[in-house]
Write a protein that holds these residues in place. Structure first.
Motif, short mmCIF file in Angstrom:
data_model
loop_
_atom_site.label_atom_id
_atom_site.label_comp_id
_atom_site.label_asym_id
_atom_site.label_seq_id
_atom_site.Cartn_x
_atom_site.Cartn_y
_atom_site.Cartn_z
N MET A 186 -30.82 18.84 10.49
CA MET A 186 -31.69 18.63 11.63
C MET A 186 -30.83 18.32 12.85
N THR A 187 -31.28 18.77 14.00
CA THR A 187 -30.57 18.51 15.24
C THR A 187 -31.33 17.48 16.05
N ARG A 188 -30.70 17.01 17.10
CA ARG A 188 -31.36 16.03 17.97
C ARG A 188 -32.59 16.65 18.65
N GLU A 189 -32.49 17.92 19.02
CA GLU A 189 -33.63 18.59 19.66
C GLU A 189 -34.82 18.68 18.70
N GLN A 190 -34.53 18.95 17.43
CA GLN A 190 -35.62 19.01 16.44
C GLN A 190 -36.25 17.63 16.27
N LEU A 191 -35.43 16.58 16.27
CA LEU A 191 -35.96 15.22 16.16
C LEU A 191 -36.81 14.89 17.39
N GLU A 192 -36.34 15.26 18.57
CA GLU A 192 -37.13 15.03 19.78
C GLU A 192 -38.48 15.75 19.70
N HIS A 193 -38.46 16.96 19.18
CA HIS A 193 -39.70 17.73 19.03
C HIS A 193 -40.66 17.03 18.06
N LEU A 194 -40.14 16.56 16.93
CA LEU A 194 -40.99 15.87 15.96
C LEU A 194 -41.54 14.56 16.51
N VAL A 195 -40.69 13.83 17.26
CA VAL A 195 -41.14 12.56 17.85
C VAL A 195 -42.22 12.84 18.90
N ALA A 196 -42.06 13.92 19.67
CA ALA A 196 -43.06 14.26 20.68
C ALA A 196 -44.38 14.65 20.03
N ILE A 197 -44.33 15.30 18.88
CA ILE A 197 -45.56 15.75 18.21
C ILE A 197 -46.23 14.60 17.45
N HIS A 198 -45.43 13.87 16.63
CA HIS A 198 -46.02 12.90 15.70
C HIS A 198 -45.93 11.46 16.16
N GLY A 199 -45.16 11.17 17.19
CA GLY A 199 -45.03 9.80 17.65
C GLY A 199 -43.87 9.09 16.99
N SER A 200 -43.72 7.81 17.31
CA SER A 200 -42.56 7.07 16.82
C SER A 200 -42.76 6.49 15.42
N ASP A 201 -43.98 6.36 14.96
CA ASP A 201 -44.25 5.81 13.64
C ASP A 201 -44.05 6.91 12.60
N MET A 202 -42.94 6.83 11.87
CA MET A 202 -42.61 7.89 10.92
C MET A 202 -43.49 7.86 9.68
N ALA A 203 -44.28 6.84 9.51
CA ALA A 203 -45.17 6.78 8.35
C ALA A 203 -46.26 7.85 8.44
N GLY A 204 -46.61 8.28 9.65
CA GLY A 204 -47.64 9.29 9.83
C GLY A 204 -47.11 10.71 9.85
N TRP A 205 -45.82 10.88 9.68
CA TRP A 205 -45.22 12.21 9.70
C TRP A 205 -45.43 12.91 8.36
N PRO A 206 -45.38 14.23 8.34
CA PRO A 206 -45.37 14.95 7.05
C PRO A 206 -44.13 14.54 6.24
N THR A 207 -44.25 14.53 4.93
CA THR A 207 -43.17 13.98 4.08
C THR A 207 -41.87 14.75 4.23
N GLU A 208 -41.92 16.06 4.31
CA GLU A 208 -40.67 16.82 4.42
C GLU A 208 -39.98 16.56 5.75
N ASP A 209 -40.77 16.47 6.83
CA ASP A 209 -40.17 16.18 8.15
C ASP A 209 -39.63 14.76 8.19
N ARG A 210 -40.37 13.83 7.56
CA ARG A 210 -39.93 12.44 7.56
C ARG A 210 -38.62 12.29 6.80
N SER A 211 -38.49 12.94 5.65
CA SER A 211 -37.25 12.81 4.88
C SER A 211 -36.07 13.44 5.62
N ARG A 212 -36.29 14.58 6.27
CA ARG A 212 -35.22 15.20 7.05
C ARG A 212 -34.82 14.31 8.22
N ALA A 213 -35.81 13.68 8.88
CA ALA A 213 -35.52 12.81 10.03
C ALA A 213 -34.79 11.55 9.59
#
Length: 156
Positions: free
Chosen positions: A1-28
């Motif tokens: 994962m790159t910083r840009e991908q992390l920024e994209h995920l944070v912009a979509i799902h917010g800062s609380d990683m508990a609400g992220w999809p499991t595969e994205d959360r584990s990669r992040a």
């Protein structure tokens, strides 16, 4: 994962990683372990989320309501600027001015052009028939009858 991908995920799902999809959360989480400087991005987003949550949950104070009322009173007391009345607007009725023809003007122009072309062709076309109408009527042997073919079941 790159910083840009992390920024994209944070912009979509917010800062609380508990609400992220499991595969994205584990990669992040793996990316944050490898690049601890990316944690500042997550911390900034958490701060923004907290401010937004606080802004939406707080009740208006009497000072806020008074400021809103005074701003509204100033807006209502200010007169409107003079309206620009063009020459067209002076003689057209107001109900006609209410129509917004801007999106359809190319269609109207094309229709008017076709009408003018039809008038031009109709005015300057040669109207002399090859034979007078009476001679054409005498030349035909009478009413022509057509017998239709019988309807077939396969033709229905």
């Amino acid at each position: 994962m790159t910083r840009e991908q992390l920024e994209h995920l944070v912009a979509i799902h917010g800062s609380d990683m508990a609400g992220w999809p499991t595969e994205d959360r584990s990669r992040a989480e793996e990316f944050l372990r490898r690049a601890p400087e990316a944690r500042s991005l997550l911390a900034e987003e958490a701060c923004l989320d907290a401010r937004l949550a606080g802004a939406y949950s707080r009740q208006l104070t009497p000072a806020d309501e008074a400021a809103g009322r005074s701003a509204l009173a100033r807006l209502l007391a200010t007169p409107l600027p003079p309206q620009n009345r063009s020459a067209t607007a002076r003689w057209l009725p107001s109900w006609l001015l209410a129509f917004d023809l801007r999106p359809s003007w190319p269609s109207i122009a094309a229709l008017a052009g076709m009408a003018l072309l039809g008038i031009f062709v109709g005015s300057y076309a040669d109207h002399a028939p090859s034979a007078p109408p009476m001679e054409v009527a005498r030349a035909t042997p009478g009413p022509t009858m057509f017998e239709p073919a019988p309807l077939l079941e396969s033709g229905l």
